[in-house]
Design a protein around this motif. Structure first.
Motif, PDB file in Angstrom:
ATOM      1  N   ILE A 157       1.101  -1.424  -0.013  1.00 33.38           N
ATOM      2  CA  ILE A 157      -0.025   0.037   0.137  1.00 33.38           C
ATOM      3  C   ILE A 157       0.342   1.489   0.242  1.00 33.38           C
ATOM      4  CG2 ILE A 157      -2.083  -1.375   1.348  1.00 33.38           C
ATOM      5  CD1 ILE A 157      -1.328  -0.659   3.696  1.00 33.38           C
ATOM      6  N   THR A 158       2.033   1.174  -0.040  1.00 35.06           N
ATOM      7  CA  THR A 158       2.977   2.459   0.075  1.00 35.06           C
ATOM      8  C   THR A 158       2.749   3.097  -1.187  1.00 35.06           C
ATOM      9  OG1 THR A 158       4.197   0.780   2.533  1.00 35.06           O
ATOM     10  CG2 THR A 158       5.089   2.824   0.963  1.00 35.06           C
ATOM     11  N   ILE A 159       2.649   1.723  -1.873  1.00 33.59           N
ATOM     12  CA  ILE A 159       3.169   2.680  -3.103  1.00 33.59           C
ATOM     13  C   ILE A 159       2.218   1.748  -4.563  1.00 33.59           C
ATOM     14  CG2 ILE A 159       4.650   0.999  -5.214  1.00 33.59           C
ATOM     15  CD1 ILE A 159       7.012   2.027  -5.469  1.00 33.59           C
ATOM     16  N   THR A 160       1.602   2.803  -4.678  1.00 39.58           N
ATOM     17  CA  THR A 160       0.533   3.071  -6.014  1.00 39.58           C
ATOM     18  C   THR A 160       0.757   2.743  -7.020  1.00 39.58           C
ATOM     19  OG1 THR A 160       0.428   5.484  -5.647  1.00 39.58           O
ATOM     20  CG2 THR A 160      -0.542   4.692  -3.609  1.00 39.58           C
ATOM     21  N   ALA A 187      -0.590   4.483  -9.374  1.00 36.44           N
ATOM     22  CA  ALA A 187      -0.454   5.953  -9.996  1.00 36.44           C
ATOM     23  C   ALA A 187       1.029   6.775  -9.689  1.00 36.44           C
ATOM     24  CB  ALA A 187      -1.540   7.326  -8.981  1.00 36.44           C
ATOM     25  N   GLN A 188       1.539   6.302  -8.401  1.00 34.63           N
ATOM     26  CA  GLN A 188       3.194   5.969  -8.491  1.00 34.63           C
ATOM     27  C   GLN A 188       3.943   5.732  -8.957  1.00 34.63           C
ATOM     28  OE1 GLN A 188       2.627   5.526  -4.522  1.00 34.63           O
ATOM     29  NE2 GLN A 188       3.765   8.150  -3.830  1.00 34.63           N
ATOM     30  N   ILE A 189       3.879   4.448  -9.632  1.00 37.47           N
ATOM     31  CA  ILE A 189       4.102   3.769 -10.418  1.00 37.47           C
ATOM     32  C   ILE A 189       4.307   4.489 -11.958  1.00 37.47           C
ATOM     33  CG2 ILE A 189       4.603   1.438 -11.853  1.00 37.47           C
ATOM     34  CD1 ILE A 189       3.666   0.458  -8.521  1.00 37.47           C
ATOM     35  N   LEU A 190       3.153   4.260 -12.618  1.00 37.69           N
ATOM     36  CA  LEU A 190       2.668   5.037 -13.718  1.00 37.69           C
ATOM     37  C   LEU A 190       3.298   6.094 -13.779  1.00 37.69           C
ATOM     38  CD1 LEU A 190      -1.551   4.314 -14.130  1.00 37.69           C
ATOM     39  CD2 LEU A 190       0.426   3.307 -15.375  1.00 37.69           C
ATOM     40  N   SER A 191       3.138   7.252 -13.193  1.00 40.92           N
ATOM     41  CA  SER A 191       3.878   8.526 -12.675  1.00 40.92           C
ATOM     42  C   SER A 191       5.528   8.334 -13.419  1.00 40.92           C
ATOM     43  CB  SER A 191       4.044   9.037 -11.938  1.00 40.92           C
ATOM     44  OG  SER A 191       5.108  10.396 -11.961  1.00 40.92           O
ATOM     45  N   GLY A 192       6.015   7.027 -12.419  1.00 35.57           N
ATOM     46  CA  GLY A 192       7.443   6.831 -12.694  1.00 35.57           C
ATOM     47  C   GLY A 192       7.793   5.857 -14.441  1.00 35.57           C
TER      48      GLY A 192
END
Length: 147
Positions: free
Chosen positions: A53-56, A58-63
């Motif tokens: 739950i720490t990495i969403t 959306a954060q992965i997609l942003s990277g």
């Protein structure tokens, strides 16, 4: 195991997942020992749950999107007539696009956890016992999805 111990464990789990507390601090807050909190963390696989739950998504997609932009900026920085992807760049762009598509199509564990927590918080004041039952089922479901 008494009701009070279940409540302590639930509170400890919430503090562990949603806060930045040490095991000692959690133990102090719920009135138990650090060793008990450590056992709960291990037995309940809280570390894995927190990681999920720490990495969403959306954060992965942003990277991944930042990587695509970086490759495209590199290509666009070349002199005229040479602004095309190399074989390696084209391969990387295709892999990044594929990864983005997969993530966008899959419901991530983080999304499941988020909705589950919101539903549990909604249900708790209406029916505490059902909320506890749902929480146990949600934990089992999440562990099953992580295999």
């Amino acid at each position: 195991m008494g009701k009070q111990n279940i409540d302590r464990k639930d509170i400890a789990k919430s503090l562990f997942l949603n806060g930045n507390y040490t095991q000692e601090e959690i133990a102090d807050k719920v009135g138990t020992t650090r060793q008990t909190v450590s056992r709960w963390i291990k037995d309940g696989a809280w570390e894995e749950l927190k990681a999920s739950i720490t990495i969403t998504p959306a954060q992965i997609l942003s990277g991944l999107n930042r990587q695509i932009i970086e490759i495209n900026n590199n290509i666009n920085g070349r002199e005229g007539g040479k602004r095309f992807a190399t074989v390696a760049e084209a391969d990387t762009l295709a892999k990044l696009a594929s990864a983005i598509k997969k993530i966008e199509q899959d419901v991530g564990i983080a999304d499941i956890v988020d909705v589950g927590i919101r539903f549990t918080n909604w249900l708790r004041p209406l029916d505490l016992e059902k909320a506890k039952e749902f929480n146990d089922l949600l934990d089992a479901f999440i562990k099953d999805q992580m295999r």
